[in-house]
Design a protein around this motif. Structure first.
Motif, mmCIF file in Angstrom:
data_model
loop_
_atom_site.group_PDB
_atom_site.id
_atom_site.type_symbol
_atom_site.label_atom_id
_atom_site.label_comp_id
_atom_site.label_asym_id
_atom_site.label_seq_id
_atom_site.Cartn_x
_atom_site.Cartn_y
_atom_site.Cartn_z
ATOM 1 N N GLN A 167 -12.571 -2.592 15.070
ATOM 2 C CA GLN A 167 -11.431 -2.794 14.187
ATOM 3 C C GLN A 167 -10.432 -1.657 14.333
ATOM 4 O OE1 GLN A 167 -13.622 -3.051 10.423
ATOM 5 N NE2 GLN A 167 -13.141 -5.235 10.343
ATOM 6 N N VAL A 168 -9.238 -1.892 13.790
ATOM 7 C CA VAL A 168 -8.243 -0.827 13.660
ATOM 8 C C VAL A 168 -8.189 -0.441 12.182
ATOM 9 C CG1 VAL A 168 -5.798 -0.227 13.791
ATOM 10 C CG2 VAL A 168 -6.868 -1.542 15.635
ATOM 11 N N SER A 169 -8.347 0.854 11.936
ATOM 12 C CA SER A 169 -8.339 1.379 10.570
ATOM 13 C C SER A 169 -6.987 2.003 10.257
ATOM 14 C CB SER A 169 -9.448 2.426 10.400
ATOM 15 O OG SER A 169 -9.230 3.216 9.251
ATOM 16 N N VAL A 170 -6.432 1.648 9.100
ATOM 17 C CA VAL A 170 -5.197 2.262 8.609
ATOM 18 C C VAL A 170 -5.490 2.844 7.227
ATOM 19 C CG1 VAL A 170 -2.787 1.940 7.982
ATOM 20 C CG2 VAL A 170 -3.771 0.588 9.844
ATOM 21 N N LYS A 171 -5.357 4.154 7.097
ATOM 22 C CA LYS A 171 -5.570 4.813 5.809
ATOM 23 C C LYS A 171 -4.229 5.244 5.220
ATOM 24 C CE LYS A 171 -10.250 6.626 6.595
ATOM 25 N NZ LYS A 171 -11.093 7.842 6.634
ATOM 26 N N VAL A 172 -4.052 4.964 3.940
ATOM 27 C CA VAL A 172 -2.860 5.410 3.202
ATOM 28 C C VAL A 172 -3.340 6.372 2.127
ATOM 29 C CG1 VAL A 172 -0.870 4.721 1.828
ATOM 30 C CG2 VAL A 172 -1.691 3.221 3.656
ATOM 31 N N ILE A 173 -2.894 7.629 2.225
ATOM 32 C CA ILE A 173 -3.444 8.703 1.392
ATOM 33 C C ILE A 173 -2.329 9.338 0.558
ATOM 34 C CG2 ILE A 173 -4.725 10.898 1.429
ATOM 35 C CD1 ILE A 173 -5.541 10.011 4.378
ATOM 36 N N ASN A 174 -2.595 9.498 -0.732
ATOM 37 C CA ASN A 174 -1.612 10.187 -1.572
ATOM 38 C C ASN A 174 -2.304 11.199 -2.482
ATOM 39 O OD1 ASN A 174 -2.745 8.396 -3.503
ATOM 40 N ND2 ASN A 174 -0.874 8.464 -4.697
ATOM 41 N N HIS A 175 -1.519 12.165 -2.949
ATOM 42 C CA HIS A 175 -1.985 13.173 -3.894
ATOM 43 C C HIS A 175 -1.452 12.804 -5.275
ATOM 44 C CE1 HIS A 175 -3.530 16.266 -1.009
ATOM 45 N NE2 HIS A 175 -2.773 15.537 -0.192
ATOM 46 N N GLY A 176 -2.357 12.712 -6.244
ATOM 47 C CA GLY A 176 -1.943 12.345 -7.591
ATOM 48 C C GLY A 176 -3.144 12.022 -8.446
ATOM 49 N N PRO A 177 -2.913 11.394 -9.594
ATOM 50 C CA PRO A 177 -4.010 11.041 -10.500
ATOM 51 C C PRO A 177 -5.068 10.198 -9.802
ATOM 52 C CG PRO A 177 -1.887 10.719 -11.567
ATOM 53 C CD PRO A 177 -1.594 11.020 -10.137
ATOM 54 N N GLU A 178 -6.325 10.468 -10.134
ATOM 55 C CA GLU A 178 -7.439 9.773 -9.486
ATOM 56 C C GLU A 178 -7.685 8.400 -10.107
ATOM 57 O OE1 GLU A 178 -10.865 12.309 -9.691
ATOM 58 O OE2 GLU A 178 -9.752 14.064 -8.985
ATOM 59 N N ILE A 179 -8.301 7.531 -9.309
ATOM 60 C CA ILE A 179 -8.756 6.232 -9.796
ATOM 61 C C ILE A 179 -10.244 6.368 -10.120
ATOM 62 C CG2 ILE A 179 -9.111 3.794 -9.209
ATOM 63 C CD1 ILE A 179 -6.786 4.069 -7.222
ATOM 64 N N PRO A 180 -10.671 6.097 -11.341
ATOM 65 C CA PRO A 180 -12.098 6.204 -11.686
ATOM 66 C C PRO A 180 -12.936 5.284 -10.800
ATOM 67 C CG PRO A 180 -10.754 5.944 -13.662
ATOM 68 C CD PRO A 180 -9.848 5.698 -12.494
ATOM 69 N N LEU A 216 0.819 -1.216 0.000
ATOM 70 C CA LEU A 216 0.000 0.000 0.000
ATOM 71 C C LEU A 216 0.854 1.268 0.000
ATOM 72 C CD1 LEU A 216 -2.890 -0.929 2.479
ATOM 73 C CD2 LEU A 216 -2.973 -0.830 -0.023
ATOM 74 N N ILE A 217 1.908 1.286 0.815
ATOM 75 C CA ILE A 217 2.749 2.487 0.901
ATOM 76 C C ILE A 217 3.578 2.660 -0.373
ATOM 77 C CG2 ILE A 217 4.593 3.629 2.196
ATOM 78 C CD1 ILE A 217 3.525 2.149 4.706
ATOM 79 N N GLU A 218 4.102 1.553 -0.898
ATOM 80 C CA GLU A 218 4.837 1.633 -2.174
ATOM 81 C C GLU A 218 3.918 2.103 -3.294
ATOM 82 O OE1 GLU A 218 6.683 -2.029 -3.209
ATOM 83 O OE2 GLU A 218 8.564 -1.528 -2.192
ATOM 84 N N ASN A 219 2.702 1.599 -3.305
ATOM 85 C CA ASN A 219 1.727 1.982 -4.331
ATOM 86 C C ASN A 219 1.437 3.481 -4.261
ATOM 87 O OD1 ASN A 219 -0.316 0.772 -6.356
ATOM 88 N ND2 ASN A 219 -1.603 2.060 -5.076
ATOM 89 N N ALA A 220 1.259 3.995 -3.039
ATOM 90 C CA ALA A 220 0.985 5.426 -2.863
ATOM 91 C C ALA A 220 2.165 6.274 -3.316
ATOM 92 C CB ALA A 220 0.661 5.713 -1.393
ATOM 93 N N ALA A 221 3.384 5.822 -2.995
ATOM 94 C CA ALA A 221 4.578 6.569 -3.381
ATOM 95 C C ALA A 221 4.800 6.519 -4.890
ATOM 96 C CB ALA A 221 5.803 6.019 -2.652
ATOM 97 N N LYS A 222 4.553 5.346 -5.469
ATOM 98 C CA LYS A 222 4.784 5.136 -6.895
ATOM 99 C C LYS A 222 3.892 6.037 -7.752
ATOM 100 C CE LYS A 222 5.009 0.831 -8.083
ATOM 101 N NZ LYS A 222 4.578 -0.549 -8.472
ATOM 102 N N TYR A 223 2.615 6.157 -7.342
ATOM 103 C CA TYR A 223 1.654 6.904 -8.155
ATOM 104 C C TYR A 223 1.388 8.312 -7.636
ATOM 105 C CZ TYR A 223 0.818 2.416 -10.379
ATOM 106 O OH TYR A 223 0.990 1.238 -11.060
ATOM 107 N N GLY A 224 2.031 8.690 -6.535
ATOM 108 C CA GLY A 224 1.852 10.040 -5.998
ATOM 109 C C GLY A 224 2.609 11.074 -6.813
ATOM 110 N N ASP A 225 2.142 12.306 -6.733
ATOM 111 C CA ASP A 225 2.822 13.396 -7.438
ATOM 112 C C ASP A 225 4.249 13.555 -6.919
ATOM 113 O OD1 ASP A 225 0.608 13.980 -8.967
ATOM 114 O OD2 ASP A 225 -0.137 15.534 -7.605
ATOM 115 N N GLU A 226 5.114 14.096 -7.758
ATOM 116 C CA GLU A 226 6.497 14.335 -7.360
ATOM 117 C C GLU A 226 6.563 15.300 -6.185
ATOM 118 O OE1 GLU A 226 10.729 15.696 -9.463
ATOM 119 O OE2 GLU A 226 8.881 15.523 -10.649
ATOM 120 N N ASN A 227 7.407 14.992 -5.211
ATOM 121 C CA ASN A 227 7.599 15.814 -4.003
ATOM 122 C C ASN A 227 6.319 15.960 -3.168
ATOM 123 O OD1 ASN A 227 10.366 16.434 -4.653
ATOM 124 N ND2 ASN A 227 9.601 17.887 -6.168
ATOM 125 N N SER A 228 5.415 15.004 -3.291
ATOM 126 C CA SER A 228 4.169 15.060 -2.524
ATOM 127 C C SER A 228 4.318 14.333 -1.189
ATOM 128 C CB SER A 228 3.019 14.446 -3.321
ATOM 129 O OG SER A 228 3.272 13.083 -3.599
#
Length: 239
Positions: free
Chosen positions: A153-166, A129-141
């Protein structure tokens, strides 16, 4: 794995392996045959390419092994109680080495309950999940990881800025070999196995994973059972 699925798997992986292997061989041969003619900057550039492609090969092999294990019903998970933040911190530090242009922020609410899960598999999920966010995130984001309790439950959110997923691709991206066809994904290397593995491992541990995307922000949310639920603990011990 049925014959048709197995053939597709071998065909896809063979294609994915060929590209990094060709790059590693090509740049290695160039350096060996023309070492004295290549300037230091070019040598460093070629070596960085070899390292990057070697890392890609390692990820591919790890994903291949993970997919094979997913098909094996005897692949038992080892459940234990652990806090998720230290595992996420370790994973983030490893990913950060590969994506030095990204900033990583980990935020946790007070008194987050430990989870009951397989710790190694959880680290594998978070790496994907973290690699995926870094790979597709905007540069220097900035990649944000948010940890909190959510009901039982325990919730873990991984959030990135970049192109959207339809929205019509929310389910598709978790399928084996699936990749969204866009200018970015054509540039970014990937096998289409990471999210498939992530979803399967999550569900095997009694958790859920979902994605939401909009306004150039994409959020993957992983939810795993809390460790202090006695019924869940008893159920896991019977498996």
């Amino acid at each position: 794995m049925e014959n048709k699925d197995y053939e597709d798997f071998i065909s896809t992986i063979s294609h994915e392996l060929r590209t990094p292997l060709t790059s590693i061989r090509g740049f290695s041969q160039t350096m060996l045959s023309s070492w004295d003619k290549i300037d230091d900057d070019s040598k460093k550039k070629f070596l960085n390419i070899i390292v990057d492609q070697s890392n890609r090969l390692i990820n591919l092999v790890e994903n291949m092994l993970a997919v094979t294990k997913l098909q094996n019903t005897k692949d038992n998970l080892i459940y234990r109680e652990f806090a998720v933040k230290p595992v996420i911190e370790t994973t983030t530090a490893i990913v950060k080495n590969q994506y030095k242009d990204k900033i990583f922020e980990i935020r946790q609410d007070n008194q987050v309950t430990p989870v009951l899960a397989d710790k190694d598999k959880f680290q594998q999920i978070m790496t994907n999940l973290i690699e995926n966010a870094a790979k597709y995130g905007d540069e220097n984001s900035t990649i944000k990881i948010e940890i909190r309790n959510k009901n039982d439950q325990v919730s873990v959110k991984v959030i990135n800025h970049g192109p959207e997923i339809p929205e019509d691709c929310y389910e598709k991206i978790f399928n084996k070999f699936s990749r969204i066809d866009s200018p970015l994904t054509r540039k970014v290397q990937g096998s289409g196995l990471g999210l498939y593995i992530t979803k399967n491992l999550t569900e095997k541990m009694g958790g859920t994973i979902s994605v939401k995307s909009g306004n150039n922000i994409t959020t993957f949310e992983l939810c795993l059972p809390c460790a202090n639920i006695e019924k869940q603990a008893r159920d896991k011990c019977r498996q």
